[in-house]
Design a protein around this motif. Sequence first.
Motif, PDB file in Angstrom:
ATOM      1  N   THR A  69      52.821  48.927  78.822  1.00  0.00           N
ATOM      2  CA  THR A  69      52.125  49.976  77.973  1.00  0.00           C
ATOM      3  C   THR A  69      53.126  50.823  77.285  1.00  0.00           C
ATOM      4  O   THR A  69      52.874  50.951  75.965  1.00  0.00           O
ATOM      5  N   SER A  70      54.077  51.551  77.877  1.00  0.00           N
ATOM      6  CA  SER A  70      55.380  52.311  77.222  1.00  0.00           C
ATOM      7  C   SER A  70      56.077  51.452  76.199  1.00  0.00           C
ATOM      8  O   SER A  70      56.218  51.942  74.989  1.00  0.00           O
ATOM      9  N   GLN A  71      56.189  50.052  76.318  1.00  0.00           N
ATOM     10  CA  GLN A  71      57.020  49.099  75.648  1.00  0.00           C
ATOM     11  C   GLN A  71      56.096  49.008  74.147  1.00  0.00           C
ATOM     12  O   GLN A  71      56.719  49.029  73.117  1.00  0.00           O
ATOM     13  N   VAL A  72      54.791  48.815  74.399  1.00  0.00           N
ATOM     14  CA  VAL A  72      53.870  48.354  73.399  1.00  0.00           C
ATOM     15  C   VAL A  72      53.667  49.960  72.472  1.00  0.00           C
ATOM     16  O   VAL A  72      53.809  49.634  71.232  1.00  0.00           O
ATOM     17  N   THR A  73      53.776  50.833  73.136  1.00  0.00           N
ATOM     18  CA  THR A  73      53.730  52.078  72.395  1.00  0.00           C
ATOM     19  C   THR A  73      54.845  52.505  71.614  1.00  0.00           C
ATOM     20  O   THR A  73      54.867  53.328  70.687  1.00  0.00           O
ATOM     21  N   SER A  74      55.937  51.949  71.974  1.00  0.00           N
ATOM     22  CA  SER A  74      57.125  52.455  71.301  1.00  0.00           C
ATOM     23  C   SER A  74      57.462  51.420  70.178  1.00  0.00           C
ATOM     24  O   SER A  74      58.061  51.563  69.033  1.00  0.00           O
ATOM     25  N   LEU A  75      56.365  50.379  69.971  1.00  0.00           N
ATOM     26  CA  LEU A  75      56.480  49.406  68.748  1.00  0.00           C
ATOM     27  C   LEU A  75      56.212  50.121  67.536  1.00  0.00           C
ATOM     28  O   LEU A  75      55.497  50.905  67.313  1.00  0.00           O
ATOM     29  N   THR A  76      56.974  50.235  66.270  1.00  0.00           N
ATOM     30  CA  THR A  76      56.623  50.829  65.209  1.00  0.00           C
ATOM     31  C   THR A  76      55.480  49.818  64.303  1.00  0.00           C
ATOM     32  O   THR A  76      55.115  48.662  64.848  1.00  0.00           O
TER      33      THR A  76
END
Length: 96
Positions: A69-76
């Motif tokens: 989830t953290s990785q996905v939310t860091s996507l621009t």
Amino acid sequence: AALSTTQLAALGTEHIAALSPAAVSGLSATALASLADTQLATLSAKQIAGLTTTALAGLSETQIAGLTTSQVTSLTATQIASLGTTAIGALTTTQM
């Protein structure tokens, strides 16, 4: 010089996690796609945010579904737009 897929495969998760965001941003689509799920899971939000849209396009649906989830939310917004409908469809409700 960029890391080859052979070199990346030999790196442990602790080494992948220690790569600078600049080093990760230099990964090609082929190199990024060659990462094992355990290696991909260790990428930080800063490392993920630095990935090029071309590199992200190399990820499989399984790899997209395995992002935290953290990785996905860091996507621009640009990165998300570059994923395409198939990859976006691989995202789970938990990831969003």
